[in-house]
Design a protein around this motif. Sequence first.
Motif, PDB file in Angstrom:
ATOM      1  N   GLY A 192      47.585  -9.877  75.315  1.00  6.63           N
ATOM      2  CA  GLY A 192      48.424  -9.653  74.148  1.00  6.63           C
ATOM      3  C   GLY A 192      47.935  -8.618  73.162  1.00  6.63           C
ATOM      4  O   GLY A 192      48.532  -8.436  72.101  1.00  6.63           O
ATOM      5  N   ILE A 193      46.860  -7.891  73.497  1.00  8.32           N
ATOM      6  CA  ILE A 193      46.279  -6.952  72.546  1.00  8.32           C
ATOM      7  C   ILE A 193      47.234  -5.814  72.216  1.00  8.32           C
ATOM      8  O   ILE A 193      47.349  -5.404  71.055  1.00  8.32           O
ATOM      9  N   VAL A 194      47.931  -5.300  73.214  1.00 11.72           N
ATOM     10  CA  VAL A 194      48.844  -4.171  72.990  1.00 11.72           C
ATOM     11  C   VAL A 194      49.950  -4.556  72.019  1.00 11.72           C
ATOM     12  O   VAL A 194      50.284  -3.807  71.095  1.00 11.72           O
ATOM     13  N   GLN A 195      50.517  -5.758  72.207  1.00 11.69           N
ATOM     14  CA  GLN A 195      51.590  -6.229  71.336  1.00 11.69           C
ATOM     15  C   GLN A 195      51.090  -6.464  69.916  1.00 11.69           C
ATOM     16  O   GLN A 195      51.768  -6.120  68.937  1.00 11.69           O
ATOM     17  N   GLN A 196      49.904  -7.036  69.784  1.00 10.23           N
ATOM     18  CA  GLN A 196      49.340  -7.286  68.458  1.00 10.23           C
ATOM     19  C   GLN A 196      49.113  -5.981  67.703  1.00 10.23           C
ATOM     20  O   GLN A 196      49.449  -5.860  66.515  1.00 10.23           O
ATOM     21  N   LEU A 197      48.561  -4.987  68.378  1.00 12.42           N
ATOM     22  CA  LEU A 197      48.323  -3.699  67.741  1.00 12.42           C
ATOM     23  C   LEU A 197      49.642  -3.031  67.359  1.00 12.42           C
ATOM     24  O   LEU A 197      49.743  -2.400  66.299  1.00 12.42           O
ATOM     25  N   HIS A 198      50.631  -3.166  68.229  1.00 12.72           N
ATOM     26  CA  HIS A 198      51.950  -2.586  67.951  1.00 12.72           C
ATOM     27  C   HIS A 198      52.551  -3.197  66.686  1.00 12.72           C
ATOM     28  O   HIS A 198      53.114  -2.481  65.843  1.00 12.72           O
ATOM     29  N   GLU A 199      52.424  -4.502  66.544  1.00 10.94           N
ATOM     30  CA  GLU A 199      52.977  -5.182  65.374  1.00 10.94           C
ATOM     31  C   GLU A 199      52.272  -4.756  64.090  1.00 10.94           C
ATOM     32  O   GLU A 199      52.903  -4.599  63.036  1.00 10.94           O
ATOM     33  N   HIS A 200      50.963  -4.563  64.163  1.00 12.14           N
ATOM     34  CA  HIS A 200      50.216  -4.084  62.996  1.00 12.14           C
ATOM     35  C   HIS A 200      50.682  -2.680  62.594  1.00 12.14           C
ATOM     36  O   HIS A 200      50.903  -2.405  61.404  1.00 12.14           O
ATOM     37  N   ARG A 201      50.837  -1.808  63.582  1.00 14.58           N
ATOM     38  CA  ARG A 201      51.288  -0.441  63.274  1.00 14.58           C
ATOM     39  C   ARG A 201      52.714  -0.439  62.730  1.00 14.58           C
ATOM     40  O   ARG A 201      53.065   0.390  61.886  1.00 14.58           O
ATOM     41  N   GLN A 202      53.517  -1.368  63.211  1.00 14.84           N
ATOM     42  CA  GLN A 202      54.893  -1.469  62.734  1.00 14.84           C
ATOM     43  C   GLN A 202      54.920  -1.781  61.231  1.00 14.84           C
ATOM     44  O   GLN A 202      55.772  -1.265  60.489  1.00 14.84           O
ATOM     45  N   LEU A 203      53.988  -2.603  60.776  1.00 12.79           N
ATOM     46  CA  LEU A 203      53.894  -2.933  59.354  1.00 12.79           C
ATOM     47  C   LEU A 203      53.503  -1.703  58.534  1.00 12.79           C
ATOM     48  O   LEU A 203      53.987  -1.519  57.414  1.00 12.79           O
ATOM     49  N   ILE A 204      52.626  -0.868  59.087  1.00 11.42           N
ATOM     50  CA  ILE A 204      52.224   0.366  58.399  1.00 11.42           C
ATOM     51  C   ILE A 204      53.427   1.282  58.225  1.00 11.42           C
ATOM     52  O   ILE A 204      53.693   1.792  57.134  1.00 11.42           O
ATOM     53  N   VAL A 205      54.171   1.475  59.317  1.00 12.58           N
ATOM     54  CA  VAL A 205      55.347   2.356  59.284  1.00 12.58           C
ATOM     55  C   VAL A 205      56.378   1.832  58.294  1.00 12.58           C
ATOM     56  O   VAL A 205      56.962   2.600  57.514  1.00 12.58           O
ATOM     57  N   ALA A 206      56.603   0.527  58.303  1.00 15.84           N
ATOM     58  CA  ALA A 206      57.601  -0.073  57.405  1.00 15.84           C
ATOM     59  C   ALA A 206      57.205   0.118  55.946  1.00 15.84           C
ATOM     60  O   ALA A 206      58.063   0.423  55.096  1.00 15.84           O
ATOM     61  N   ALA A 207      55.927  -0.053  55.637  1.00  9.23           N
ATOM     62  CA  ALA A 207      55.465   0.102  54.256  1.00  9.23           C
ATOM     63  C   ALA A 207      55.561   1.560  53.796  1.00  9.23           C
ATOM     64  O   ALA A 207      55.946   1.832  52.654  1.00  9.23           O
ATOM     65  N   ILE A 208      55.237   2.487  54.690  1.00  8.23           N
ATOM     66  CA  ILE A 208      55.357   3.907  54.346  1.00  8.23           C
ATOM     67  C   ILE A 208      56.820   4.269  54.109  1.00  8.23           C
ATOM     68  O   ILE A 208      57.155   4.943  53.135  1.00  8.23           O
ATOM     69  N   ALA A 209      57.687   3.806  54.999  1.00  7.13           N
ATOM     70  CA  ALA A 209      59.118   4.102  54.875  1.00  7.13           C
ATOM     71  C   ALA A 209      59.704   3.513  53.598  1.00  7.13           C
ATOM     72  O   ALA A 209      60.617   4.094  52.986  1.00  7.13           O
ATOM     73  N   ALA A 210      59.173   2.355  53.172  1.00  7.23           N
ATOM     74  CA  ALA A 210      59.674   1.692  51.972  1.00  7.23           C
ATOM     75  C   ALA A 210      59.047   2.263  50.699  1.00  7.23           C
ATOM     76  O   ALA A 210      59.423   1.845  49.596  1.00  7.23           O
ATOM     77  N   GLY A 211      58.113   3.187  50.844  1.00 12.46           N
ATOM     78  CA  GLY A 211      57.471   3.767  49.676  1.00 12.46           C
ATOM     79  C   GLY A 211      56.562   2.793  48.951  1.00 12.46           C
ATOM     80  O   GLY A 211      56.499   2.787  47.718  1.00 12.46           O
ATOM     81  N   GLU A 212      55.832   1.959  49.722  1.00  9.70           N
ATOM     82  CA  GLU A 212      54.947   0.952  49.145  1.00  9.70           C
ATOM     83  C   GLU A 212      53.491   1.301  49.481  1.00  9.70           C
ATOM     84  O   GLU A 212      52.969   0.864  50.514  1.00  9.70           O
ATOM     85  N   PRO A 213      52.823   2.080  48.640  1.00 10.24           N
ATOM     86  CA  PRO A 213      51.467   2.585  48.937  1.00 10.24           C
ATOM     87  C   PRO A 213      50.436   1.487  49.179  1.00 10.24           C
ATOM     88  O   PRO A 213      49.673   1.553  50.150  1.00 10.24           O
ATOM     89  N   GLU A 214      50.380   0.496  48.290  1.00 11.63           N
ATOM     90  CA  GLU A 214      49.371  -0.560  48.430  1.00 11.63           C
ATOM     91  C   GLU A 214      49.567  -1.349  49.714  1.00 11.63           C
ATOM     92  O   GLU A 214      48.603  -1.665  50.424  1.00 11.63           O
ATOM     93  N   GLN A 215      50.822  -1.657  50.023  1.00 11.39           N
ATOM     94  CA  GLN A 215      51.112  -2.403  51.252  1.00 11.39           C
ATOM     95  C   GLN A 215      50.778  -1.579  52.491  1.00 11.39           C
ATOM     96  O   GLN A 215      50.305  -2.122  53.490  1.00 11.39           O
ATOM     97  N   ALA A 216      51.020  -0.261  52.421  1.00 11.55           N
ATOM     98  CA  ALA A 216      50.705   0.611  53.552  1.00 11.55           C
ATOM     99  C   ALA A 216      49.206   0.643  53.806  1.00 11.55           C
ATOM    100  O   ALA A 216      48.742   0.551  54.952  1.00 11.55           O
TER     101      ALA A 216
END
Length: 260
Positions: A192-216
């Motif tokens: 499950g490592i690939v899926q876990q890493l993918h989910e973490h990166r997805q959170l980074i992308v979502a925070a950047i897209a939402a304009g949330e610096p601290e969350q990113a």
Amino acid sequence: MAFERIQQTKLSDVIMQRIEGMIVDGTLEAGARLPSERDLAHQFSVSRPSLREAIQKLEARGLLERRQGGGTYVVDNLQQRVAEPLLDLLTKHPESQFDLLEFRHALEGISSYYAALRGTAADLERVQVSFEAISRVDATDIVALATALTEFNLCICEASHNVILLHLVRSMQPLLQKNIQQNLQDLAHKPGIVQQLHEHRQLIVAAIAAGEPEQAREACHQLLAYIENALLTLNREQSRMLRSLRRTNNAEHKLGKDKV
């Protein structure tokens, strides 16, 4: 009253400043080949002699170099000086993987922060495209996956609009990609490592897209902390296996001596 004479700026100096600016802002990357004199003169709408003079001045300052076989290139000495010694260190001392992970916390965390703060619509689109490209790579192709991940991180850095960060990341790109590749190889067997890493990166992308610096930044830290903990767990498991193997070998050796 005396007035200071206005000095006329030479066209070659204007061209030189324009090229310098393109190097500073990352439009011309280290190691990049410049267009031909004809094409460059056309793009700048200047004469070829003035362009040639500007290039000669930049060569004299060590920013450009002519290479055997033709072509003028942006010097990439910084990348060679930074990456090559550290790559050698990394090869000889695997424990430095954790030092590099700590460094990536600072580097990638601040890149994510400013990408969320300053990223344009075009920047965010490139980040999203590079993120989606990761999913299309065969997870068993470690080299291709590491390349895609390095490109993803670079897109985030470009979106930060900090030229110092950008030049630092580009200069260290071989080293950073080596670290990513090594981590993927070490953790490839973990379920499950690939899926876990993918989910973490997805959170980074979502925070950047939402304009949330601290969350990113926090999402980036969580990703790297997950990798670090997984590697530490792997090391402990390997240490236990080695100790168990040594005990087994010692027991077999003692049993053999008793039979004798």
